[in-house]
Design an enzyme around this catalytic site. Structure first.
Site, PDB file in Angstrom:
ATOM      1  N   HIS A  64       1.151  -0.945  -0.057  1.00 12.22           N
ATOM      2  CA  HIS A  64      -0.447   0.282  -0.014  1.00 12.22           C
ATOM      3  C   HIS A  64       0.995   1.308  -0.447  1.00 12.22           C
ATOM      4  CE1 HIS A  64      -3.794   1.456   1.221  1.00 12.22           C
ATOM      5  NE2 HIS A  64      -3.703   3.319   0.630  1.00 12.22           N
ATOM      6  N   LYS A 115      -9.130  -0.967  -6.552  1.00  9.57           N
ATOM      7  CA  LYS A 115      -9.464  -0.198  -5.392  1.00  9.57           C
ATOM      8  C   LYS A 115     -10.534   0.595  -4.727  1.00  9.57           C
ATOM      9  CE  LYS A 115      -7.636   3.024  -1.679  1.00  9.57           C
ATOM     10  NZ  LYS A 115      -6.984   4.308  -1.520  1.00  9.57           N
ATOM     11  N   HIS A 132      -5.990  -0.698   6.299  1.00  9.15           N
ATOM     12  CA  HIS A 132      -6.631   0.045   7.811  1.00  9.15           C
ATOM     13  C   HIS A 132      -7.073  -0.705   8.071  1.00  9.15           C
ATOM     14  CE1 HIS A 132      -5.006   2.997   4.691  1.00  9.15           C
ATOM     15  NE2 HIS A 132      -6.254   3.397   4.026  1.00  9.15           N
ATOM     16  N   ASP A 169       1.297   2.605   3.486  1.00  7.15           N
ATOM     17  CA  ASP A 169       0.762   4.333   2.652  1.00  7.15           C
ATOM     18  C   ASP A 169       1.417   5.018   2.900  1.00  7.15           C
ATOM     19  OD1 ASP A 169      -1.416   5.282   1.842  1.00  7.15           O
ATOM     20  OD2 ASP A 169      -2.815   5.261   4.181  1.00  7.15           O
TER      21      ASP A 169
END
Length: 427
Positions: free
Chosen positions: A77, A208, A269, A342
């Site tokens: 990610h 996504k 997440h 992320d």
């Protein structure tokens, strides 16, 4: 994933082919067996590992005899076409930068990521086909960077996390254009199908969706569910028709559960997942990609006046600190975990801090490393090409000083990086 044609294989694994060479490793981590192989020579030809044998120490070999070698890491990610900045700077860039400006600025982000030891990444969202173009530029050898698998533009709902017009005045909102399936914003099951087909057309490798609100979007709620069940089912079923896996951004428990019931392959997440959600992970065999690094970073920056807007700051303060504990619960419950950070929410190149955060949360060092090698490769459908140093696999090799099974923090100081047989960093 989509079936790779010969051109697709070149773009995914190719670029210019390196000359045959041999890498001498003081020791090599066999991630499958979970043991060190002492003093080995890895023969590499045409970007692929050909053999592993007792160390030859011949003249001309790459000498890593004082180092510990591992497979190149995989971050599932990232957002390579952007990087965190203060609210005022971000707003200025949004008003003045063209897509070409953003593209040029992404080049050092890609190189920093590669030199940190991440030879493969999954880029989960960018507009204007920027991540697709970056993937192709790296694969052709035009610029250095990790091998990329990209989602193209994130699929969101109107006003949801991923709607590019959020927070803009009506004047600038109109300038962004009428959001719709081509631009990744949908409001029905049929538009969801259209959005998947648009991603296929633009050259994405996966899909996504933003199943809940998000922390950094200019919207009030960071955890509410933002897709109906039929919208999610339509997106997932269409994605499967095109050979796509589906990743779902989700913080709130209800959005996590809707996405899992719809059949997504990974939850990103997963901050507020509950016991029912954990059971659904295990029932459906879905993967969890935690992104602790992003949570830690936004929680810290929420304390800094002016870094985030008034809408974002309370979300960052509330959601960010929770992800690490969520990973600990998920790991203890036996949920499949793949490494993801992320990156872009925090500075690119700091990806390896995630290993230490995972270990702090209760994962043994070997399992944390496997999450960024074997597990990540499995989620990419690349288990026969990536995630291990063995004959027939891409020659992705990194080296560090010390033993990461004893001190995981050494992975933050990578000394050597080879991707597909090409050396990008050495002691």
């Amino acid at each position: 994933m989509k079936t790779l044609t010969s051109l697709g294989l070149l773009l995914a694994f190719g670029g210019a082919q390196a000359a045959p060479q041999t890498v001498d490793c003081g020791r090599l981590l066999d991630v499958k067996a979970g043991v060190w192989r002492e003093r080995v020579s890895i023969t590499v030809d045409n970007g692929v590992v050909k053999s592993i044998a007792p160390m030859s120490a011949a003249a001309g070999n790459i000498d890593l005899s004082a180092y510990s070698c591992l497979p190149g890491f995989i971050d599932m990610h990232v957002h390579l076409t952007g990087e965190t900045r203060k609210e005022a700077e971000a707003l200025r860039a949004a008003l003045t930068h063209n897509p070409a400006d953003t593209a040029y600025r992404s080049v050092p982000y890609a190189e920093r990521t590669l030199k940190a030891g991440f030879t493969t990444v999954r880029d989960l969202g960018a507009g204007d086909m920027l991540n697709v173009a970056l993937k192709q530029a790296i694969a052709s050898g035009a610029i250095p960077g990790p091998r990329m698998f990209t989602s193209g533009k994130t699929i969101a709902t109107t006003g949801g996390h991923g709607d590019g017009s959020n927070g803009l005045s009506t004047t600038f909102g109109r300038a962004v254009g009428a959001e719709g399936p081509d631009r990744g914003v949908i409001n029905s099951a049929e538009q969801g199908r259209q959005a998947v087909r648009a991603r296929y057309k633009e050259g994405a490798d996966l899909i996504k969706v933003t199943a809940t609100g998000g922390v950094l979007s200019q919207a009030r709620n960071g955890q509410d569910a933002q897709f109906t069940d039929d919208e999610l089912r339509a997106i997932v079923s269409t994605a499967k028709d095109y050979g796509f896996r589906v990743a779902a951004h989700a913080h709130g428990a209800e959005g996590v559960k809707r996405a899992l019931r719809a059949g997504v392959d990974s939850i990103e997440h997963g901050t507020l997942m509950d016991d029912e959600a954990i059971a659904l992970f295990k029932k459906h065999g879905a993967w969890y990609v935690p992104t602790i690094s992003a949570g830690r970073y936004v929680a810290d920056k929420a304390k800094e006046d002016g870094y985030y807007s008034a809408l974002v700051r309370p979300k960052a303060a509330a959601i960010g600190p929770l992800i690490q504990a969520t990973l600990g619960r998920a790991h203890k419950a036996g949920v499949k975990i793949a490494f993801g950070t992320d990156a872009g929410v925090f500075p690119h190149g700091d990806n390896a801090r995630e290993f230490a955060y995972m270990v702090e949360a209760g994962m043994p060092p070997l399992e944390a490393i496997r999450s960024a090698t074997l597990s990540a490769a499995a989620l990419l459908d690349q288990s026969s090409n990536l995630g291990s140093v063995e004959p027939g696999f891409a020659a992705d090799i990194v080296a560090v000083s010390g033993d990461p099974l004893r001190d995981i923090s050494v992975l933050q100081q990578v000394k050597f990086v080879m991707k597909a047989g090409v050396v990008y960093k050495q002691p």
